[in-house]
Write a protein that holds these residues in place. Sequence first.
Motif, PDB file in Angstrom:
ATOM      1  N   ASP A 292     -63.717  31.333  32.569  1.00  0.00           N
ATOM      2  CA  ASP A 292     -62.658  30.454  32.080  1.00  0.00           C
ATOM      3  C   ASP A 292     -62.969  30.035  30.652  1.00  0.00           C
ATOM      4  O   ASP A 292     -64.119  29.692  30.332  1.00  0.00           O
ATOM      5  CB  ASP A 292     -62.536  29.208  32.959  1.00  0.00           C
ATOM      6  CG  ASP A 292     -61.981  29.520  34.339  1.00  0.00           C
ATOM      7  OD1 ASP A 292     -61.399  30.606  34.512  1.00  0.00           O
ATOM      8  OD2 ASP A 292     -62.140  28.677  35.244  1.00  0.00           O
ATOM      9  N   PHE A 293     -61.933  30.050  29.815  1.00  0.00           N
ATOM     10  CA  PHE A 293     -62.072  29.677  28.412  1.00  0.00           C
ATOM     11  C   PHE A 293     -61.048  28.601  28.064  1.00  0.00           C
ATOM     12  O   PHE A 293     -59.949  28.567  28.624  1.00  0.00           O
ATOM     13  CB  PHE A 293     -61.832  30.886  27.499  1.00  0.00           C
ATOM     14  CG  PHE A 293     -62.843  31.983  27.647  1.00  0.00           C
ATOM     15  CD1 PHE A 293     -63.986  32.006  26.870  1.00  0.00           C
ATOM     16  CD2 PHE A 293     -62.651  33.002  28.576  1.00  0.00           C
ATOM     17  CE1 PHE A 293     -64.919  33.026  27.007  1.00  0.00           C
ATOM     18  CE2 PHE A 293     -63.577  34.019  28.724  1.00  0.00           C
ATOM     19  CZ  PHE A 293     -64.716  34.030  27.936  1.00  0.00           C
ATOM     20  N   LEU A 294     -61.415  27.756  27.122  1.00  0.00           N
ATOM     21  CA  LEU A 294     -60.492  26.775  26.563  1.00  0.00           C
ATOM     22  C   LEU A 294     -60.228  27.149  25.111  1.00  0.00           C
ATOM     23  O   LEU A 294     -61.167  27.416  24.355  1.00  0.00           O
ATOM     24  CB  LEU A 294     -61.094  25.372  26.642  1.00  0.00           C
ATOM     25  CG  LEU A 294     -60.269  24.246  26.013  1.00  0.00           C
ATOM     26  CD1 LEU A 294     -58.966  24.053  26.781  1.00  0.00           C
ATOM     27  CD2 LEU A 294     -61.067  22.951  25.975  1.00  0.00           C
ATOM     28  N   VAL A 295     -58.953  27.176  24.732  1.00  0.00           N
ATOM     29  CA  VAL A 295     -58.574  27.457  23.347  1.00  0.00           C
ATOM     30  C   VAL A 295     -57.870  26.221  22.801  1.00  0.00           C
ATOM     31  O   VAL A 295     -56.839  25.797  23.335  1.00  0.00           O
ATOM     32  CB  VAL A 295     -57.644  28.684  23.252  1.00  0.00           C
ATOM     33  CG1 VAL A 295     -57.346  29.012  21.791  1.00  0.00           C
ATOM     34  CG2 VAL A 295     -58.266  29.887  23.951  1.00  0.00           C
ATOM     35  N   ASP A 296     -58.431  25.620  21.746  1.00  0.00           N
ATOM     36  CA  ASP A 296     -57.854  24.378  21.223  1.00  0.00           C
ATOM     37  C   ASP A 296     -56.708  24.663  20.254  1.00  0.00           C
ATOM     38  O   ASP A 296     -56.324  25.822  20.027  1.00  0.00           O
ATOM     39  CB  ASP A 296     -58.938  23.497  20.593  1.00  0.00           C
ATOM     40  CG  ASP A 296     -59.489  24.053  19.278  1.00  0.00           C
ATOM     41  OD1 ASP A 296     -58.906  25.007  18.717  1.00  0.00           O
ATOM     42  OD2 ASP A 296     -60.514  23.523  18.801  1.00  0.00           O
ATOM     43  N   GLU A 297     -56.166  23.602  19.664  1.00  0.00           N
ATOM     44  CA  GLU A 297     -54.987  23.737  18.808  1.00  0.00           C
ATOM     45  C   GLU A 297     -55.256  24.530  17.533  1.00  0.00           C
ATOM     46  O   GLU A 297     -54.326  24.997  16.871  1.00  0.00           O
ATOM     47  CB  GLU A 297     -54.458  22.349  18.447  1.00  0.00           C
ATOM     48  CG  GLU A 297     -55.454  21.486  17.689  1.00  0.00           C
ATOM     49  CD  GLU A 297     -54.902  20.105  17.380  1.00  0.00           C
ATOM     50  OE1 GLU A 297     -53.680  19.917  17.533  1.00  0.00           O
ATOM     51  OE2 GLU A 297     -55.695  19.229  16.981  1.00  0.00           O
ATOM     52  N   HIS A 298     -56.532  24.683  17.178  1.00  0.00           N
ATOM     53  CA  HIS A 298     -56.898  25.462  15.997  1.00  0.00           C
ATOM     54  C   HIS A 298     -57.324  26.888  16.364  1.00  0.00           C
ATOM     55  O   HIS A 298     -57.893  27.595  15.540  1.00  0.00           O
ATOM     56  CB  HIS A 298     -58.032  24.766  15.246  1.00  0.00           C
ATOM     57  CG  HIS A 298     -57.711  23.356  14.841  1.00  0.00           C
ATOM     58  ND1 HIS A 298     -56.760  23.052  13.892  1.00  0.00           N
ATOM     59  CD2 HIS A 298     -58.209  22.165  15.285  1.00  0.00           C
ATOM     60  CE1 HIS A 298     -56.681  21.738  13.756  1.00  0.00           C
ATOM     61  NE2 HIS A 298     -57.547  21.174  14.578  1.00  0.00           N
ATOM     62  N   GLN A 304     -65.939  27.882  29.199  1.00  0.00           N
ATOM     63  CA  GLN A 304     -65.993  26.701  30.058  1.00  0.00           C
ATOM     64  C   GLN A 304     -66.894  26.887  31.271  1.00  0.00           C
ATOM     65  O   GLN A 304     -67.728  26.046  31.571  1.00  0.00           O
ATOM     66  CB  GLN A 304     -64.586  26.328  30.533  1.00  0.00           C
ATOM     67  CG  GLN A 304     -63.747  25.629  29.484  1.00  0.00           C
ATOM     68  CD  GLN A 304     -62.497  25.037  30.088  1.00  0.00           C
ATOM     69  OE1 GLN A 304     -61.686  25.742  30.685  1.00  0.00           O
ATOM     70  NE2 GLN A 304     -62.331  23.737  29.949  1.00  0.00           N
ATOM     71  N   GLU A 305     -66.695  27.977  31.999  1.00  0.00           N
ATOM     72  CA  GLU A 305     -67.507  28.193  33.195  1.00  0.00           C
ATOM     73  C   GLU A 305     -67.426  29.644  33.631  1.00  0.00           C
ATOM     74  O   GLU A 305     -66.532  30.395  33.226  1.00  0.00           O
ATOM     75  CB  GLU A 305     -67.063  27.283  34.338  1.00  0.00           C
ATOM     76  CG  GLU A 305     -65.647  27.505  34.812  1.00  0.00           C
ATOM     77  CD  GLU A 305     -65.247  26.522  35.902  1.00  0.00           C
ATOM     78  OE1 GLU A 305     -64.831  26.999  36.975  1.00  0.00           O
ATOM     79  OE2 GLU A 305     -65.351  25.295  35.693  1.00  0.00           O
ATOM     80  N   MET A 306     -68.372  30.012  34.484  1.00  0.00           N
ATOM     81  CA  MET A 306     -68.437  31.370  35.021  1.00  0.00           C
ATOM     82  C   MET A 306     -68.292  31.308  36.533  1.00  0.00           C
ATOM     83  O   MET A 306     -68.860  30.437  37.194  1.00  0.00           O
ATOM     84  CB  MET A 306     -69.771  32.021  34.652  1.00  0.00           C
ATOM     85  CG  MET A 306     -69.890  33.478  35.047  1.00  0.00           C
ATOM     86  SD  MET A 306     -71.439  34.191  34.412  1.00  0.00           S
ATOM     87  CE  MET A 306     -71.141  35.932  34.696  1.00  0.00           C
ATOM     88  N   ASN A 307     -67.502  32.233  37.074  1.00  0.00           N
ATOM     89  CA  ASN A 307     -67.338  32.365  38.522  1.00  0.00           C
ATOM     90  C   ASN A 307     -67.892  33.724  38.936  1.00  0.00           C
ATOM     91  O   ASN A 307     -67.171  34.729  38.911  1.00  0.00           O
ATOM     92  CB  ASN A 307     -65.863  32.241  38.902  1.00  0.00           C
ATOM     93  CG  ASN A 307     -65.310  30.866  38.572  1.00  0.00           C
ATOM     94  OD1 ASN A 307     -65.822  29.863  39.056  1.00  0.00           O
ATOM     95  ND2 ASN A 307     -64.295  30.809  37.729  1.00  0.00           N
ATOM     96  N   PRO A 308     -69.178  33.787  39.289  1.00  0.00           N
ATOM     97  CA  PRO A 308     -69.824  35.071  39.589  1.00  0.00           C
ATOM     98  C   PRO A 308     -69.520  35.543  41.010  1.00  0.00           C
ATOM     99  O   PRO A 308     -70.371  35.519  41.898  1.00  0.00           O
ATOM    100  CB  PRO A 308     -71.313  34.745  39.402  1.00  0.00           C
ATOM    101  CG  PRO A 308     -71.414  33.291  39.713  1.00  0.00           C
ATOM    102  CD  PRO A 308     -70.113  32.664  39.338  1.00  0.00           C
ATOM    103  N   ARG A 309     -68.307  35.991  41.201  1.00  0.00           N
ATOM    104  CA  ARG A 309     -67.801  36.395  42.511  1.00  0.00           C
ATOM    105  C   ARG A 309     -66.398  36.939  42.298  1.00  0.00           C
ATOM    106  O   ARG A 309     -65.896  36.976  41.173  1.00  0.00           O
ATOM    107  CB  ARG A 309     -67.741  35.192  43.455  1.00  0.00           C
ATOM    108  CG  ARG A 309     -66.994  34.007  42.854  1.00  0.00           C
ATOM    109  CD  ARG A 309     -66.836  32.855  43.806  1.00  0.00           C
ATOM    110  NE  ARG A 309     -66.389  31.649  43.149  1.00  0.00           N
ATOM    111  CZ  ARG A 309     -65.141  31.381  42.795  1.00  0.00           C
ATOM    112  NH1 ARG A 309     -64.194  32.283  43.011  1.00  0.00           N
ATOM    113  NH2 ARG A 309     -64.816  30.244  42.214  1.00  0.00           N
TER     114      ARG A 309
END
Length: 448
Positions: A292-298, A304-309
């Motif tokens: 999961d990634f977060l992309v800000d206004e810039h 953000q986190e890894m889901n190893p499954r």
Amino acid sequence: MERLPIFYVATDPLRALGIEDLYENFHVICVDYTDIVDMLIEKGVSVFCIEKELGGDIIVRNSRKLLLHDAVQEFILKRSVDEVGIIFFKPLFSLEKVIAETPLGKSRTIRSLNASPAVSSLLENKLNFVRMCKEHQIPHPPSRVEHLNNLHFDSLSQEFGERMVVQFERGWFGNRTFFLESESDLFSLRDQYSNRKVKVSQFIPGTTLTINAVVSESEVYQTYPFIQINDDMNEEVPLARMEGSTVGNVWTDLVPYFSTKTKDVVFDIGRITVKLATIARDLGYRGFFGLDFLVDEHARVYAQEMNPRFTASAQMITQLEQEVCGSSLLNEHYKSFGITINDTMIDDPYFFTKQLKGMRVISRNTEASQVIINHTPPNGVYVGGDQRIEFISSQYTVGGLTKDEFLLLTIGDGRSVSSNEQLFEIQSLEMFPEDVINHARTIKKEQF
């Protein structure tokens, strides 16, 4: 030569699907008896559903107990001779140790088709993920790891601003994510969870993106990033109980979200994915995972986190990939464990970054306690209009859906559903996202 028999062990039969039409010696072992089980059997898929075979009074709600059940062991033994492959949606235990003294473990060579649970646990730990990102200079929202009792709101607000995110080391679908806006929020969290060690991060408004990927001994394959949907908690009919809970995904063009910065966002996500996959490989991990990634206004990208499954989106995205790419990441997962699903040879690590199109929305039990669900609507294709939603036909895949149709996948009748657990899922290929979400709210209000 007969191919290795593969047994996918899961509570929900939908979790196991993806290669049932491509691999002839594939078997589903599940708990939940819904009409999907009968659809699969009618289609010729080998399924052992413990509720169907032994009755609804059999209380087995996890994969470990399911695998150890005498009837399940007998099913596997009858359909194997020497070696068997065992795979889970989310492995939480050492397969070899658990099964060693069982009839199956004593008479068959067991090949695990999942990564090591110990390595998976390390990678999924949100507190460890912060350390890993700092150590390898991977962009991550500004964070601190500390015990709750040692936190002071004034110092936190000076460090992170007026709003903060608190997460425990583990959590699913946002059920261990909390937002701090005042000292009373912090006191309430302390009272509820005592002196837990947590990650506190700066709250950064933006768009959450997800990728699925597979890491093998020599390659890293990944998808094009897709949108993660979080529920609007101000709606009259919420789909999730807690703020920050994930309620679905959208596979779509990202240009409307990031404009001229889209290529930069996609490039940064791809670069970070390869870096994290390499770290995971060095720890001994291989196979399917999500990020999961977060992309800000810039248009700045943060891991953000890894889901190893396997991820919750795996069942649908496998169908989309098979249609658009002619193969899937799921096939590559099996290949990373020595199982060839099809003859497609893939040398390009960006083979699966083709643009997909579709959407899935889930609804959860938003009550504080478990509920018993009765009279669930049938699984299958529905058409949604302004006035009502109409059942069209029984089906469990998205193939062939028109722009006005969606697929409804529900739990079975009489099911006990814990707080924040899934009630149903809607999948669509061409509907507008807001229409799919509105249909989900309507179904929850009228049927659940």
